[in-house]
Design an enzyme around this catalytic site. Structure first.
Site, mmCIF file in Angstrom:
data_model
loop_
_atom_site.group_PDB
_atom_site.id
_atom_site.type_symbol
_atom_site.label_atom_id
_atom_site.label_comp_id
_atom_site.label_asym_id
_atom_site.label_seq_id
_atom_site.Cartn_x
_atom_site.Cartn_y
_atom_site.Cartn_z
ATOM 1 N N ALA A 150 0.740 -1.212 0.073
ATOM 2 C CA ALA A 150 0.071 0.024 0.229
ATOM 3 C C ALA A 150 0.930 1.431 -0.078
ATOM 4 O O ALA A 150 1.918 0.987 0.313
ATOM 5 C CB ALA A 150 -0.854 0.096 1.167
ATOM 6 N N LYS A 151 0.157 2.381 -0.366
ATOM 7 C CA LYS A 151 1.062 3.623 -0.274
ATOM 8 C C LYS A 151 1.618 3.940 0.811
ATOM 9 O O LYS A 151 2.459 4.765 0.765
ATOM 10 C CB LYS A 151 0.139 4.712 -0.913
ATOM 11 C CG LYS A 151 -0.157 4.402 -2.565
ATOM 12 C CD LYS A 151 -1.209 5.250 -3.234
ATOM 13 C CE LYS A 151 -1.407 5.033 -4.636
ATOM 14 N NZ LYS A 151 -2.440 5.225 -5.370
#
Ligand code: GLU
Length: 317
Positions: free
Chosen positions: A247-248
């Protein structure tokens, strides 16, 4: 007969710094198009204004340029295209295929972003507002702006994914009527993605397999709008060692971070190639990858990104 040129695309949302999982999808889409002598387009999916930031968009352009992933044509910016989405919505409306919905479900608020798998989407919409009378609609509209939903057709939608093979889903049974416009007036991801891929004459969509369950909805919209659908290829995602998709927030895998640490692009490409069945992790150039690209070697299972291997491949320890 002259074969139509392949047209692929990468359609990121600038909601954070790109991590190596996002970058791998961009690379594979680019390779698929370039290996076939085709065009590669970029589209900015920034409908969810609350989550998108100009800085992330700048980083994204810089990340792609740094890796050498070039694009043809001026990128479409979704936040500038509402008129086009409205035209499509009006066409559906004239055919009685959408209806106003006054429900207050969280899923309506989330509809501007691409869903990361069905588990992100909440329960099936039971059709609460599907058969309101004109009187009920005008009465409810006095106190609340409606969202709009597409009347999902019943029965299985089937297609053959170019990597994952045959896929079937009964959209009505699984998802129900789905949102094409939120009640704050923003077009939904599902509508915008179809309208834009058709407007850009995209022939091949390559993206993460978290969007595989969205594809049957998109195919229903292509059919309802009388637009030709592209071919689809969904790649299993890159996972962290905790078994969750990158995920970011996973800073270690942010490309901007690796750039800042002075890693050459060939090292990053080597790692992305290894995650794609296209190399052993050693540094590699883009032209070498174009020559090597084949769909049938792409992994059909999620790839686990091990931080130790990342550090080795990038020469960081
Ligand atoms: N904007 C979507 C995302 O970043 C991708 C949409 C698509 O490729 O269809 O998850």
């Amino acid at each position: 007969m002259v074969a139509a040129t392949m047209r692929g695309r990468f359609a990121p949302s600038p909601t954070g710094r790109m991590h190596l999982g996002n970058v791998r999808s961009a690379l594979l889409g680019w390779l698929q198009a370039r290996a076939a002598g085709g065009a590669f387009l970029l589209r900015i999916e920034d409908l969810d204004r609350a989550r998108c930031r100009p800085q992330f968009l700048q980083d994204l352009y810089e990340d792609l340029r740094w890796l050498g992933l070039d694009w043809d044509e001026t990128p479409l910016i979704q936040s500038e295209r509402d008129g086009v989405y409205r035209e499509a919505q009006e066409k559906l409306e004239r055919e009685g295929l959408i209806y106003p919905c006054f429900c207050t479900r969280a899923e309506i608020a989330r509809a501007a972003s691409a869903p990361h798998g069905l588990s992100d989407e909440g329960p099936r919409y039971p059709g609460t507002c599907a058969h309101l009378t004109a009187g009920q609609v005008s009465e409810r509209a006095r106190t609340r702006a409606p969202a709009y939903r597409f009347r999902a057709r019943e029965g299985e939608v089937r297609f053959v994914d170019e990597l994952m093979g045959p896929y079937a889903q009964d959209v009505q049974a699984l998802v129900g009527d789905f949102v094409v416009r939120r009640n704050d007036g923003v077009a939904s991801y599902q509508l915008a993605v179809v309208v834009d891929d058709a407007a850009s004459r995209i022939t091949h969509v390559l993206r993460g397999d978290d969007l595989l369950p969205s594809t049957p909805r998109q195919l229903q919209l292509y059919a309802a709008l009388g637009l030709p659908a592209p071919a689809f290829l969904h790649v299993p995602l890159v996972m962290g060692e905790d078994g969750k998709r990158l995920a970011k927030r996973d800073g270690a895998f942010a490309l901007a971070e690796l750039r800042a640490r002075g890693r050459p692009p060939e090292h990053v490409l080597g790692l992305l190639a290894a995650w794609s069945g296209l190399g052993d992790g050693s540094p590699v150039t883009l032209p070498a990858l174009v020559a090597r690209y084949r769909t049938d070697v792409l992994p059909r299972e999620p790839v686990v990104a091990r931080e130790a291997l990342l550090l080795d491949a990038l020469g960081l320890r």
